[in-house]
Design a protein around this motif. Structure first.
Motif, mmCIF file in Angstrom:
data_model
loop_
_atom_site.group_PDB
_atom_site.id
_atom_site.type_symbol
_atom_site.label_atom_id
_atom_site.label_comp_id
_atom_site.label_asym_id
_atom_site.label_seq_id
_atom_site.Cartn_x
_atom_site.Cartn_y
_atom_site.Cartn_z
ATOM 1 N N SER A 620 17.020 26.577 -0.610
ATOM 2 C CA SER A 620 17.083 27.614 -0.089
ATOM 3 C C SER A 620 18.371 27.671 0.503
ATOM 4 O O SER A 620 19.224 26.885 0.728
ATOM 5 N N LYS A 621 18.662 29.067 1.133
ATOM 6 C CA LYS A 621 19.729 29.117 2.048
ATOM 7 C C LYS A 621 19.617 28.990 3.450
ATOM 8 O O LYS A 621 19.201 30.171 4.105
ATOM 9 N N ARG A 622 19.273 27.900 3.876
ATOM 10 C CA ARG A 622 18.842 27.665 5.274
ATOM 11 C C ARG A 622 19.713 26.725 5.763
ATOM 12 O O ARG A 622 20.478 26.079 5.067
ATOM 13 N N SER A 623 19.594 26.744 7.075
ATOM 14 C CA SER A 623 20.566 25.720 8.005
ATOM 15 C C SER A 623 20.323 24.222 7.933
ATOM 16 O O SER A 623 19.230 23.945 7.441
ATOM 17 N N ALA A 624 21.547 23.418 7.899
ATOM 18 C CA ALA A 624 21.134 22.004 7.698
ATOM 19 C C ALA A 624 19.949 21.608 8.935
ATOM 20 O O ALA A 624 18.999 20.587 8.688
ATOM 21 N N GLU A 625 20.155 22.012 10.114
ATOM 22 C CA GLU A 625 19.224 21.718 11.230
ATOM 23 C C GLU A 625 17.574 22.034 10.675
ATOM 24 O O GLU A 625 16.745 21.433 11.080
ATOM 25 N N ASP A 626 17.327 23.399 10.228
ATOM 26 C CA ASP A 626 16.157 23.877 9.549
ATOM 27 C C ASP A 626 15.621 22.673 8.568
ATOM 28 O O ASP A 626 14.400 22.281 8.641
ATOM 29 N N ILE A 627 16.465 22.331 7.722
ATOM 30 C CA ILE A 627 15.742 21.475 6.657
ATOM 31 C C ILE A 627 15.652 20.092 7.354
ATOM 32 O O ILE A 627 14.482 19.559 6.961
ATOM 33 N N TYR A 628 16.545 19.588 8.243
ATOM 34 C CA TYR A 628 16.439 18.443 8.923
ATOM 35 C C TYR A 628 15.019 18.295 9.590
ATOM 36 O O TYR A 628 14.197 17.465 9.504
ATOM 37 N N LYS A 629 14.619 19.434 10.416
ATOM 38 C CA LYS A 629 13.498 19.466 11.212
ATOM 39 C C LYS A 629 12.198 19.477 10.225
ATOM 40 O O LYS A 629 11.206 18.932 10.427
ATOM 41 N N ILE A 630 12.232 20.040 9.065
ATOM 42 C CA ILE A 630 11.142 20.163 8.001
ATOM 43 C C ILE A 630 10.991 18.930 7.438
ATOM 44 O O ILE A 630 9.734 18.273 7.237
ATOM 45 N N LEU A 631 11.956 17.959 7.119
ATOM 46 C CA LEU A 631 11.905 16.875 6.387
ATOM 47 C C LEU A 631 11.324 15.515 7.532
ATOM 48 O O LEU A 631 10.504 14.841 7.093
ATOM 49 N N THR A 632 11.840 15.730 8.583
ATOM 50 C CA THR A 632 11.509 14.715 9.670
ATOM 51 C C THR A 632 9.952 14.885 10.056
ATOM 52 O O THR A 632 9.396 14.018 10.649
ATOM 53 N N SER A 633 9.467 16.280 9.971
ATOM 54 C CA SER A 633 7.975 16.488 10.430
ATOM 55 C C SER A 633 7.144 15.800 9.490
ATOM 56 O O SER A 633 6.002 15.576 9.710
ATOM 57 N N TYR A 634 7.587 15.299 8.228
ATOM 58 C CA TYR A 634 6.826 14.701 7.278
ATOM 59 C C TYR A 634 7.303 13.257 7.190
ATOM 60 O O TYR A 634 6.779 12.467 6.284
ATOM 61 N N LYS A 635 8.186 12.711 8.287
ATOM 62 C CA LYS A 635 8.256 11.449 8.387
ATOM 63 C C LYS A 635 9.339 10.901 7.155
ATOM 64 O O LYS A 635 9.259 9.820 6.735
ATOM 65 N N ALA A 636 9.844 11.996 6.369
ATOM 66 C CA ALA A 636 10.946 11.530 5.333
ATOM 67 C C ALA A 636 11.968 10.714 5.827
ATOM 68 O O ALA A 636 12.631 11.069 6.686
ATOM 69 N N ASN A 637 12.345 9.679 5.039
ATOM 70 C CA ASN A 637 13.533 8.766 5.209
ATOM 71 C C ASN A 637 14.943 9.161 4.328
ATOM 72 O O ASN A 637 15.939 8.908 4.428
ATOM 73 N N PHE A 638 14.460 9.449 3.108
ATOM 74 C CA PHE A 638 15.127 9.900 1.870
ATOM 75 C C PHE A 638 15.153 11.248 1.340
ATOM 76 O O PHE A 638 14.042 11.589 1.197
ATOM 77 N N LEU A 639 16.305 11.835 0.890
ATOM 78 C CA LEU A 639 16.266 13.036 0.282
ATOM 79 C C LEU A 639 16.542 12.942 -1.031
ATOM 80 O O LEU A 639 18.081 12.497 -1.166
ATOM 81 N N VAL A 640 16.039 13.462 -2.187
ATOM 82 C CA VAL A 640 16.422 13.359 -3.452
ATOM 83 C C VAL A 640 16.774 15.055 -3.978
ATOM 84 O O VAL A 640 15.778 15.857 -4.119
ATOM 85 N N ILE A 641 18.204 15.275 -4.114
ATOM 86 C CA ILE A 641 18.264 16.637 -4.588
ATOM 87 C C ILE A 641 18.500 16.522 -6.113
ATOM 88 O O ILE A 641 19.270 15.819 -6.574
ATOM 89 N N GLU A 642 18.056 17.314 -6.987
ATOM 90 C CA GLU A 642 18.159 17.516 -8.546
ATOM 91 C C GLU A 642 19.070 18.466 -8.819
ATOM 92 O O GLU A 642 18.914 19.598 -8.362
#
Length: 721
Positions: A620-642
């Motif tokens: 989506s068109k959201r900030s890096a900070e927003d995405i970072y907060k979402i991912l860390t809330s689920y304890k994710a360590n790695f992000l895979v973009i297709e």
């Protein structure tokens, strides 16, 4: 009168089995003596017909299973692939089902494996699930038990054993359809034609090509067996032993079907409605129909207990309808036996049952805590145009091909194989005949004890009436949702094949036409052999070369980018790592690597649906900070973009993942009929590839290839530009 006719049917049901079994041979002996045939000759003839019919049915099923296995090998080159490459062929939810099968085989004991699945905290981060209940893993439990108990570890690899069972079940599926058509028409030529149409229209009869482990591929063969047994059970003048066999088979197959698929009770509900309409017009023995209702009731109870007290079954429409039918029956039995009351009750019977069923279902949902797929109800509202929504999940579901109305190509394919024209012909004849019978019943004319060929009354056979109603109901669903065609089309094949091979159907038509130039019985017998033979030869000539080409042509399914990604994860990622990305890819990562993921492609859990929507925000068109907060809330360590999702060019604008996210996030402005995208941030999946601040502060690229970009989610954030 209609009430007296229903009473006659119940009286015939209550006759002693032994008496009917004794009378049948006497009648046959009289008939044989007229024809100059001995009972021994007839017995040999019937045995030969039964033997060769059963042989043809079993052979058809086995050949279809071999065909599927050969086609699968040619498509994926399975035998020449490494284990990782084989597992990549399981996509989306199929990957999750097979991954749990692997875990069961790796467990030190079966009991320990079941415990780990029912208390699973190694699949989805920050979430413990009962995977057996939530994903209906009884097929995997059975497959793992059979694999270990049969000593197959040294003979066959687990993946071959697993897909072999599924292909074997598809063979049983085809055999059951063969038998159903055979029982209805009296000739196994109808069964052969059913199988031919099923295979030729395989694109529209089964999803086995795309999703081998899906629940419907495990469940529908049992439902087909149940339908075959129910067809025999509803027949008139059935001898006692055959009736008991059909009854037991209906029991066993219904219970098994209920355990194999979480949506099985919806399909049984459609079947129950068909039986309810059949019984409402007194076209079948009431006691038989109510025996089937009892089977439904016990199946729901057994399913509730074995599925860890699944409350969705208690609030299911099937249970409400069955209970309402039983209450209505007891009210009927306690009514005074006057003609006026009987007629009035018959008029109000459908209204009474529906009112009680709806009221009961409403009360059950009020008092029983449940999670009966509330998003499905919202989806139906939006689908029917009763509501609008910007919700990402709802709009994503509406964009799925299986939830769209069927395309013109679907009807064109059925017409090219001659299936649809013959189905419509058979359906019209049967429907008009049934309408005639219902009108006679309303006028008080009783049903005939035995319907003979010369009578031309195919609509008086209860098993035919049931199938007519059943296919119409399934057809209505298939016209709304393309995914429902996999439930409808197999029974279209069966009903069309039965019709063209049935002398009774042709005789019914000739009775209406009042043929006098040619003897109608002789012509009906000739057409019931000639028409399916001509159809068979035309299908053989046109489609057999195509099928053989499919089996001889080597296809290639190879995805080197996904293989490289999985190899990198297994070699470089920490064992305790949690991966985030699209749910479909997460299913493959879980299967191929065993690493924990933040979401799965499951759509029966509100929490997982919310997770999927949140993690999809990486497109989506959201900030890096927003995405970072979402991912860390689920304890994710790695992000895979297709790259395929980020740069998706879909055929329907507005159905791409990024379009749906823009709508849900309010990043689309509509002016004078045109849509304009607006956001203060660029699309995250594009911006992160630029490697500039603030994206590099939160994420560090650790791997990439042509299709995938993997980023480590930083635990210590650096704000250096």
């Amino acid at each position: 009168k209609m009430s007296s006719g229903a009473a006659d049917l119940r009286q015939r049901k209550k006759q002693n089995c032994t008496e009917s079994d004794k009378m049948a041979p006497e009648e046959r002996n009289k008939e044989n003596s007229k024809l100059g045939r001995s009972p021994k000759y007839l017995l040999i003839q019937r045995f030969a017909k039964l033997f060769f019919g059963c042989l043809a049915a079993v052979t058809s099923g086995m050949m279809y299973a071999v065909y599927l296995s050969t086609y699968h090998e040619r498509k994926f080159w399975f035998s020449s692939r490494q284990e990782l490459e084989r597992e990549i062929t399981f996509q989306g939810d199929s990957a999750i089902y097979y991954s749990f099968y692997k875990e069961l085989l790796k467990a030190p004991s079966f009991e320990r494996g079941v415990y780990e699945l029912t208390h699973n905290n190694k699949t989805i981060s920050l979430k413990t699930i009962n995977a057996v209940q939530q994903m209906t893993l009884y097929p995997e439990l059975i497959a793992s038990v059979l694999y270990q108990a049969s000593g197959s570890e040294e003979v066959i690899e687990p993946v071959y054993f697993y897909i072999g069972i599924v292909f074997g079940l598809q063979g049983i599926y085809v055999t059951a359809l063969f038998v159903t058509s055979w029982v209805m028409s009296g000739t196994w030529l109808a069964g052969m034609l059913t199988v031919a149409w099923f295979i030729i229209n395989r694109t529209d009869t089964t999803r086995i090509d795309y999703s081998i482990p899906s629940r419907e591929n495990w469940a529908l063969p049992y439902f087909a067996c149940q339908v075959a047994a129910l067809t025999g059970y509803l027949k008139k003048n059935l001898n006692c032993s055959a009736e008991k066999f059909c009854y037991l088979l209906v029991n066993a197959s219904t219970y098994t079907f209920m355990m194999m698929w979480e949506y099985s009770h919806y399909l049984l509900f459609v079947q129950a409605v068909s039986l309810f309409l059949l019984d409402s017009f007194a076209l079948a023995q009431t006691e038989k129909v109510h025996e089937v209702y009892r089977i439904y009731l016990f199946s729901v109870i057994v399913g509730y207990l074995l599925q860890f007290e699944n409350s969705a079954l208690l609030v299911s429409p099937l249970l409400s309808l069955v209970v309402a039918l039983m209450l209505s029956k007891s009210l009927q039995m306690n009514m005074k036996k006057s003609t006026f009351v009987s007629r009035l009750l018959k008029i109000m019977y459908i209204y009474l049952v529906l009112t009680v069923a709806v009221t009961l279902n409403f009360l059950l949902k009020m008092f029983i805590p449940h999670k009966e797929n509330g998003h499905l109800l919202k989806f139906i509202e939006v689908k029917l145009g009763l509501n609008t929504t910007k919700n990402f999940t709802m709009n994503w579901l509406l964009c799925q091909e299986s939830l769209q109305a069927p395309s013109q190509d679907f009807f064109l394919r059925l017409t090219q194989s001659s299936l649809l024209p013959f189905y419509i012909l058979v359906l019209i004849i049967c429907l008009f005949s049934v309408t005639q019978v219902i009108f006679r019943r309303i006028c008080g004319e009783p049903l005939k004890e035995t319907v003979k060929l010369e009578d031309g009354r195919i609509g008086e056979r209860p098993e035919i009436v049931y199938h007519v109603i059943h296919t119409i109901l399934l057809g209505c669903l298939a016209m709304c949702l393309e995914g429902m065609k996999y439930l409808w089309t197999p029974y279209v094949c069966m009903l069309a094949a039965f019709g063209v091979c049935s002398p009774e159907l042709w005789m019914t038509l000739f009775k209406w036409l009042r043929l006098k130039a040619v003897h109608p019985i002789l012509l009906a017998l000739i057409l019931s052999m000639a028409v399916p033979t001509i159809i068979g030869f035309s299908l053989w000539k046109e489609f057999f070369p195509r099928i053989m080409t499919e089996l001889t042509e080597l296809q290639e399914f190879y995805d080197p980018d996904t293989v490289e990604l999985m190899t990198w994860i297994k070699r470089q990622a920490p064992v305790a790592a949690v991966f985030a990305g699209s749910p479909q890819l997460m299913g493959v990562i879980k299967l191929c690597t065993g690493w924990m993921v933040s979401s799965l492609p499951l759509y029966n859990d509100d929490d997982l649906l919310k997770r999927n929507e949140n993690i999809y925000q990486i497109y989506s068109k959201r900030s890096a900070e927003d995405i970072y907060k979402i991912l860390t809330s689920y304890k994710a360590n790695f992000l895979v973009i297709e790259d395929s999702i980020c740069n998706e060019v879909g055929p329907v604008r507005g159905c791409r993942v990024k379009d749906l996210l823009d709508i849900a996030n309010g990043h689309v402005v509509c002016e004078e009929g045109d849509n304009y995208a607006y956001s203060k941030y660029g699309r995250f999946c594009h911006e992160i590839k630029m490697n500039y601040s603030p994206y590099v502060n939160y994420f560090t690229r650790v791997y990439w290839n042509r299709s995938y970009f993997v980023y480590r989610i930083n635990t210590v954030i650096s704000f250096q530009s």
